[in-house]
Each structure stands twice: as structure tokens, then as C-alpha cells.
Design an enzyme around this catalytic site. Structure first.
Site, PDB file in Angstrom:
ATOM      1  N   THR A 177       0.868  -1.179   0.000  1.00 33.33           N
ATOM      2  CA  THR A 177       0.000   0.000   0.000  1.00 33.33           C
ATOM      3  C   THR A 177       0.905   1.229   0.000  1.00 33.33           C
ATOM      4  O   THR A 177       2.025   1.170   0.495  1.00 33.33           O
ATOM      5  CB  THR A 177      -0.861   0.064   1.273  1.00 33.33           C
ATOM      6  OG1 THR A 177       0.016   0.117   2.391  1.00 33.33           O
ATOM      7  CG2 THR A 177      -1.768  -1.136   1.383  1.00 33.33           C
ATOM      8  N   TRP A 435     -20.877  15.940  10.610  1.00 26.94           N
ATOM      9  CA  TRP A 435     -19.870  15.568   9.628  1.00 26.94           C
ATOM     10  C   TRP A 435     -20.118  16.247   8.275  1.00 26.94           C
ATOM     11  O   TRP A 435     -21.233  16.275   7.779  1.00 26.94           O
ATOM     12  CB  TRP A 435     -19.880  14.058   9.411  1.00 26.94           C
ATOM     13  CG  TRP A 435     -19.592  13.258  10.653  1.00 26.94           C
ATOM     14  CD1 TRP A 435     -20.485  12.554  11.388  1.00 26.94           C
ATOM     15  CD2 TRP A 435     -18.334  13.094  11.291  1.00 26.94           C
ATOM     16  NE1 TRP A 435     -19.855  11.951  12.442  1.00 26.94           N
ATOM     17  CE2 TRP A 435     -18.530  12.262  12.419  1.00 26.94           C
ATOM     18  CE3 TRP A 435     -17.037  13.562  11.036  1.00 26.94           C
ATOM     19  CZ2 TRP A 435     -17.505  11.894  13.279  1.00 26.94           C
ATOM     20  CZ3 TRP A 435     -16.017  13.186  11.900  1.00 26.94           C
ATOM     21  CH2 TRP A 435     -16.242  12.370  12.998  1.00 26.94           C
TER      22      TRP A 435
END
Ligand code: AMP
Length: 532
Positions: A177, A435
């Protein structure tokens, strides 16, 4: 009592054997970096893979040994995918865009013994040779000025080789990754997980291949197993057209000349292609399908491709998930949807393919499962047979005891199973306890014709905790103003989501896989102050 069906160990070698037997004549075309083109076919790929397996054994490699590739997309890279696995080895596909420290770390950490590379990456090899302590042999995929040439190296063998057998759970590939913090982490795919993942990719709701498909994958073979395309494509016996360079003019020409029906890549690939076609005053290539993933596919891109008659398969996944998690395609109600509704649906990330399960959990406790109501957003978790259990050489599992792996993504699940990604857990903006999705703001902003790229970051705010700030790169020759962008955003997002500031920048930092690096952006603007 046992069942009475035949034993069949899930190994990658079945895939190439099948492709060579049933679609042996189907072509594999490569356009090389120097402009030359070569043609082989599935039978040729298998024949060369057998020779490569022999050549690796002749170098002393044995089952479980690691072979690195530092290469773009081409037929010799494809040979390596099957040759290394067929020798019982593990192919480590190295991303050439990583920084030197990361390149040093991953090759040594994986303990790669052989490294096959494109001549274009000779400078990397020259720079890194001293630092790569485990690599014993270098092979050049092109001419062998500095190292043996791949074709000569495998050409010394006759291909009379029996594939090495073993367990389904033997590793066959490692991808690292490219996290923005700490060292990259290795994800080790198995023969079994790879085979099952490729079968899932064949579903009509995913790549939808038939033997008539002709795919030009722009997604690199060094990134997340190229979305499993080299395996799924072999299973269906499709024609592949590879390009070792990603210049839109080259890709466009290949797509037309080779009658390409399918392509796959990150959204920026299409952005470059649009710009090229606009500049030249030519049409987009008449593709049947484009799989787009890796980051959110903006609405205007979907619209333009759909108007071109191209089915857009918006896919979500990550290196840790092999990578396919969800793919968007026509759902049962498709024919009843208006064009706008089709675009809206395609802009979401699609539905899970058979084999994987998704759920969202509360962002605060990361445990409580949330409803699939199309409204509630939460931390996205995934499990299934091709989802990571543990990173390479890690002491602890990455997934919890029930198999759930925390993706780091934030999303909404709709009642029909469609995933709508809204952010990364690290990037979601918390304003006054609520959010805000940075990704939705970015997507809305890039829909303005004067905006080339946009990144939204939550900046500390004395009253609201965090407020969104939008960083914008203007399109070529554009004189777009902050007011223009705010006006463009207004009808698309809730009022309290409106960015507190818009900052024009020359460029936005990217990670080695071409994604916006918000960490770098935050570091660069560490002293940024918003007024209360
Ligand atoms: P990588 O492992 O480098 O492929 O990165 C995986 C990450 O890319 C995911 O966790 C998502 O944050 C992002 N990503 C992948 N596909 C999509 C998509 N279709 N829409 C939005 N983000 C995506």
C-alpha cells in the site's frame, strides 16, 4: 460422508492453462515505450511463462521465493505474472513512483531475489542497487544493455516444465500500500484468493467480459494487481492491448486501431483523455465499457462517457481487498430511471460483488452497526475471501476476529445495497459536531469547467472545531473567481457545508498512486488560520 467430486486445487496455473487451451489465438498486443508494437497471444504468454519458470529455477529460485517487477503494462510483465506463480514463486509488483526510501524498504522487506525492470527505470535501478540488499539478479524487460534482456534470458529454455504445485493458500503476489504515513505495508495475495477474486470480476455486474471483449487496461499492473484484470481477462479469453506509456494520444490511437471495447483506470486517465479529444476536436473512442475506480469518479465524467454510449462501471476497492469490493452497473430498475438518475446512481460506488460483505459502523465507537438506510454514514468495514487478514510479516491481524477489516473509508449504504462513499475517516470534516464530506465538496467543485482539480481539507476553527477550506487548481487559461465557485457550489450542497475559504494553488500534492495527498496539503498549510 464426503462428496464425490474431483479434486481441483485453486491455483493460478489453471487460469493460464485455460486461456492457452481455449483462447490460445486471442491476441495480446503491446505498444512499447519506444513506439514499436508486438503481438503475441494467450498460447504465447503461457509458452513464455513456462520458460520463465525454468529460467528462475536455473537461477536457483525455489517455491516461495520473491521476484520483483518494476514495470509498466506490457506482455512480458504479463508473462511474469504467470511465470513466477507457475514456479511457485511470489511476484512483487513494485510501484516505480514510490520515493527512494519506500523503494528501499519494500524490496528489502519483501526479500526480493530477482528484479525484472523496464529500461525506462534503469535510473531507479542504478540509484537503488546498493540499497537493495536481497536482490541477486537483475533482468531488463527491454534491451539488455545493463542487465540480461528478458527475451534472451527466457529464450535459453525450452518450456518443458511442469508447473509447481502446492496449497491453494500459498502466496502468489505481493502489493504494497502507498500509505501517506509510516512505511508501506505488504498485502500478500494467495492463489485461492486471487482466483476467487478473478471469478468475481467476471460477473456481469462487474467487468462483464465475453470472448469478444478487447481491453486496454490503463490501471498499472503494479497497482493492486491491476484490479485482477490480467486474471479475469485470461479466464474469459479476451484480447488485451497494453501500452507501456500513458500518453492520451497513444491510448486513443490504440483504442481506435485495435477496436478496444473496454478500458479501466483512475478518473485522471479520463480527464487527460477528454482534454486530448477537446484539443484535437475529435470524438471519444467508442468504448462499450469503462471501469473507473481508485478515487471517486466525478459526475461530469460519467455524463460525458454515458452520452458517448459507454457503460461506466464505477468500482471501489483497495490494495487490501485485492482490490474489488463494489462495482456499479445497471440495477434492476435501470430502464425506469431518467438519464439524470442513472448518472446519480453511477456516481455512487456500486454494489458488492458476490463473496464480499460490507457494513458501516459508528464513527465514534467504531463498533455499533448502522442502518443501510441511504442516509446514515459510518466507517466502512469489509470481509470476505479476498480481503486482507494480516499484513506481510505483521504480528497482529489487520482484520478483527470476525473478519471485519476497517477500510478507513466513510460511506452510506443504500437499501438496494449500493455503497456511496463520502470520505476517508481521516479526512471527514467535523463542524459543530456534524460531519461534512470533503469528497462531495470536491466532486461538486470539479464540475465547474474552470476547475482542473480541487481538494477540500478541514481547518481548525475557533467556534466550529473544523471548517472546510477548498484548494483549487484552475484549468488552463481559466479566470474563474472564488465567487464563481461558491455560486456553482450553492445549489449542490447544504448551506452549512459551504467552504469558509477557497484558496487557488498551482498544484495539489499527490501520492505515488496519483491520489490527492491531504496529509501533504495539511502539512503545507500547517499555519493556516480561519477567522472565528
Ligand atoms: P489503494 O489501496 O491505493 O487502491 O487505495 C484505496 C482507497 O482508494 C480506498 O480506501 C478509497 O479511499 C479510495 N477509492 C478507491 N476506489 C474509490 C472510488 N470508486 N471512489 C472513491 N474512493 C475510492
Amino acid at each position: 460422508m464426503l462428496g464425490a467430486m474431483q479434486d481441483w486445487t485453486m491455483r493460478i496455473t489453471h487460469v493460464i492453462d485455460h486461456a492457452a487451451r481455449e483462447a490460445g489465438m486471442r491476441e495480446i498486443v503491446t505498444r512499447w515505450a519506444d513506439g514499436s508494437e508486438t503481438r503475441t497471444n494467450w498460447a504465447g504468454i503461457r509458452a513464455d511463462a513456462l520458460k520463465m519458470a525454468q529460467a528462475l529455477q536455473a537461477l536457483g529460485l525455489r517455491k516461495g521465493d520473491k521476484v520483483a517487477s518494476l514495470a509498466m503494462n506490457h506482455s512480458r510483465h504479463l508473462v511474469s505474472w504467470y511465470g513466477v506463480a507457475g514456479m511457485g514463486g511470489v511476484l512483487h509488483t513494485v510501484n516505480p513512483r514510490l520515493f527512494d526510501d519506500q523503494l528501499e524498504y519494500i524490496v528489502n522487506h519483501a526479500e526480493d531475489k530477482v528484479l525484472c525492470y523496464d529500461a525506462a527505470f534503469q535510473p531507479i535501478v542504478d540509484r537503488m542497487k546498493e540499497r537493495w540488499t536481497t536482490v541477486e539478479h537483475y533482468i531488463c524487460y527491454d534491451s539488455g544493455e545493463h542487465s540480461p534482456a528478458f527475451e534472451d534470458w527466457i529464450g535459453e529454455h525450452d518450456g518443458d516444465f511442469e508447473w509447481v504445485t502446492g496449497a491453494e493458500t500459498d502466496p502468489c503476489m505481493i502489493c504494497y500500500t502507498s500509505g501517506t504515513t509510516g512505511n508501506p505495508k505488504g498485502v500478500q495475495y494467495e492463489h485461492r484468493s486471487t482466483l476467487m477474486h478473478a471469478l468475481a470480476g467476471l460477473q456481469p455486474a462487474a467487468f462483464n467480459f465475453s470472448s469478444a471483449s478487447c481491453m486496454l487496461p490503463v490501471v498499472p499492473m503494479f497497482h493492486a494487481a491491476s484490479w485482477g484484470l490480467p486474471y479475469a481477462g485470461a479466464m474469459a479469453g479476451i484480447k488485451f492491448v497494453f501500452s507501456a506509456v500513458n500518453d492520451p494520444a497513444v491510448l486513443h490511437d490504440l483504442m481506435i486501431r485495435e477496436k478496444v471495447t473496454d478500458s479501466a483506470g483512475v478518473p485522471t486517465v479520463w480527464l487527460a483523455h477528454f482534454q486530448y479529444c477537446d484539443k484535437e476536436g475529435i470524438d471519444l473512442p467508442p468504448l462499450k465499457a469503462a471501469t473507473i475506480g481508485g478515487s471517486a469518479c466525478p459526475r461530469f465524467m460519467i455524463e460525458r462517457l454515458m452520452k458517448n454510449g459507454t457503460r461506466v462501471q464505477h468500482a471501489w476497492g483497495m490494495t487490501e481487498t485485492s482490490p474489488i469490493g463494489t462495482v456499479g452497473g445497471p440495477t434492476w430498475d435501470w430502464d425506469e430511471l431518467s438519464f439524470e438518475e442513472k448518472v446519480d446512481k453511477t456516481a455512487m460506488q456500486g454494489r458488492p460483488v458476490f463473496g464480499v460483505e460490507l457494513r458501516i459502523v459508528d464513527l465514534d465507537d467504531m463498533m455499533t452497526e448502522l442502518p443501510r438506510d441511504g442516509k446514515t454514514s459510518g466507517a466502512l468495514q469489509i470481509r470476505g475471501p479476498w480481503i486482507i487478514k494480516r499484513y506481510l510479516k505483521a504480528e497482529q491481524d489487520a482484520a478483527n476476529q470476525d473478519g471485519w477489516f476497517d477500510t478507513g473509508d466513510v460511506g452510506i449504504i443504500h437499501p438496494d445495497g449500493t455503497l456511496q462513499l463520502t470520505d476517508r475517516t481521516k479526512d471527514v470534516i467535523k463542524s459543530g459536531g456534524e460531519w461534512i464530506s470533503s469528497v462531495e465538496l470536491e466532486n461538486a467543485a470539479v464540475g465547474h469547467s474552470g476547475v482542473a482539480e480541487a481538494a477540500c481539507v478541514g481547518m481548525p476553527h475557533p467556534k466550529w472545531d473544523e471548517r472546510p477550506v477548498l484548494f483549487v487548481v484552475k484549468g488552463e487559461g481559466s479566470d474563474v473567481t472564488k465567487e464563481d465557485i461558491l455560486k456553482h457550489l450553492e445549489p449542490q450542497i447544504a448551506k452549512w457545508w459551504m467552504p469558509d475559504a477557497i484558496e487557488f494553488v498551482d498544484e495539489i500534492p499527490h501520492t505515488a498512486t496519483g491520489k490527492i495527498s491531504k496529509k501533504d496539503l495539511r502539512d503545507r498549510f500547517a499555519d493556516y488560520k480561519l477567522e472565528g
